[in-house]
Design an enzyme around this catalytic site. Structure first.
Site, PDB file in Angstrom:
ATOM      1  N   ASN A  42       0.840  -1.195   0.000  1.00  0.00           N
ATOM      2  CA  ASN A  42       0.000   0.000   0.000  1.00  0.00           C
ATOM      3  C   ASN A  42       0.881   1.253   0.000  1.00  0.00           C
ATOM      4  OD1 ASN A  42       0.648  -0.865   2.622  1.00  0.00           O
ATOM      5  ND2 ASN A  42      -1.173   0.019   3.555  1.00  0.00           N
ATOM      6  N   ALA A  46      -0.862  12.166   1.353  1.00  0.00           N
ATOM      7  CA  ALA A  46      -1.362  13.209   2.242  1.00  0.00           C
ATOM      8  C   ALA A  46      -2.810  13.565   1.916  1.00  0.00           C
ATOM      9  CB  ALA A  46      -0.476  14.444   2.152  1.00  0.00           C
ATOM     10  N   GLU A  55      -3.223  -4.539  -3.066  1.00  0.00           N
ATOM     11  CA  GLU A  55      -3.760  -5.401  -4.130  1.00  0.00           C
ATOM     12  C   GLU A  55      -3.760  -4.697  -5.466  1.00  0.00           C
ATOM     13  OE1 GLU A  55      -4.947  -4.688  -1.135  1.00  0.00           O
ATOM     14  OE2 GLU A  55      -6.622  -5.986  -0.616  1.00  0.00           O
ATOM     15  N   CYS A  87     -10.595  -4.422   0.033  1.00  0.00           N
ATOM     16  CA  CYS A  87     -11.640  -3.410   0.072  1.00  0.00           C
ATOM     17  C   CYS A  87     -12.514  -3.523  -1.185  1.00  0.00           C
ATOM     18  CB  CYS A  87     -11.030  -1.998   0.176  1.00  0.00           C
ATOM     19  SG  CYS A  87     -10.374  -1.369  -1.372  1.00  0.00           S
TER      20      CYS A  87
HETATM   21  N1  THU Z   1      -5.328  -1.450   2.628  1.00  0.00           N
HETATM   22  C1  THU Z   1      -4.785  -2.255   1.660  1.00  0.00           C
HETATM   23  O1  THU Z   1      -3.711  -1.969   1.122  1.00  0.00           O
HETATM   24  N2  THU Z   1      -5.457  -3.370   1.309  1.00  0.00           N
HETATM   25  C2  THU Z   1      -6.581  -3.834   1.945  1.00  0.00           C
HETATM   26  O2  THU Z   1      -7.068  -4.890   1.610  1.00  0.00           O
HETATM   27  C3  THU Z   1      -7.191  -3.034   3.014  1.00  0.00           C
HETATM   28  C4  THU Z   1      -6.603  -1.697   3.247  1.00  0.00           C
HETATM   29  C5  THU Z   1      -4.562  -0.285   3.061  1.00  0.00           C
HETATM   30  C6  THU Z   1      -5.078   1.063   2.651  1.00  0.00           C
HETATM   31  C7  THU Z   1      -4.453   1.954   3.717  1.00  0.00           C
HETATM   32  O3  THU Z   1      -3.137   2.270   3.326  1.00  0.00           O
HETATM   33  C8  THU Z   1      -4.380   1.074   4.952  1.00  0.00           C
HETATM   34  O4  THU Z   1      -4.511  -0.261   4.480  1.00  0.00           O
HETATM   35  C9  THU Z   1      -5.458   1.348   5.985  1.00  0.00           C
HETATM   36  O5  THU Z   1      -6.712   1.362   5.416  1.00  0.00           O
END
Ligand code: THU
Length: 131
Positions: A42, A46, A55, A87
Site C-alpha cells: 500500500n 497526504a 492489491e 476493500c
Molecule cells: N489497505 C490495503 O492496502 N489493502 C486492503 O485490503 C485493506 C486496506 C490499506 C489502505 C491503507 O493504506 C491502509 O490499508 C489502511 O486502510
C-alpha cells in the site's frame, strides 16, 4: 507455488509499504498461471483518498507488464488480528480480470482464509455486463 509460499511473498512486501498515516502495512502477491508473481504494497498519500492499496499495486504491475489473464490467486497480508480482506475497490478491480480468482486473506500471525472472489463480490459488474 503453494498458498503458504504466496502468503509469505505478500508478507515480505510490508517493508516497502508507505503508511505514514494509517501505520497499517499491507502486502499482496498475485500468482499468474505461468508462475509469475506480481507483488505490491500500500502507498498512502497526504490527500488520503489518493491512497493505493497493496492489491491494486500488484494488479497494476501485472497488467502494465502484459499479464492480464490466467490469474490464479492473490495473497493479501495485513498485520492485524483480523484477516485482511480486500476493500470494495480492489474487489471490483480484480473482478475485471479474474472473476474466478482465489483470494487468500492473511492476518498478522500468518493464519489465512481462502475464498473465491465471486463470494466476496456476488453479482459483480464486469466486462460481460457491458455486452
Ligand atoms: N489497505 C490495503 O492496502 N489493502 C486492503 O485490503 C485493506 C486496506 C490499506 C489502505 C491503507 O493504506 C491502509 O490499508 C489502511 O486502510
Amino acid at each position: 507455488m503453494t498458498d503458504q509460499e504466496l502468503i509469505a511473498r505478500a508478507f515480505t512486501m510490508h517493508q516497502y509499504s508507505y503508511v505514514p498515516y494509517s501505520h497499517f502495512p499491507v502486502g499482496a502477491a498475485l500468482l499468474c498461471s505461468n508462475g509469475r508473481v506480481f507483488t505490491g504494497c500500500n502507498v498512502e498519500n497526504a490527500a488520503y483518498g489518493s491512497t493505493v492499496c497493496a492489491e491494486r499495486t500488484a494488479l497494476l504491475k501485472a497488467v502494465s507488464e502484459g499479464c492480464r489473464a490466467g490469474w490464479q490467486a492473490i495473497a493479501i497480508a495485513g498485520q492485524g488480528a483480523d484477516y485482511c480482506w480486500p476493500c470494495g475497490a480492489c474487489r471490483q478491480m480484480l473482478y475485471e480480470f479474474a472473476p474466478g480468482l482465489r483470494v487468500l486473506a492473511a492476518r498478522g500471525d500468518g493464519d489465512f482464509q481462502a475464498v473465491p472472489l465471486a463470494e466476496l463480490l456476488p453479482h459483480g459488474f464486469g466486462p460481460k455486463s457491458l455486452e
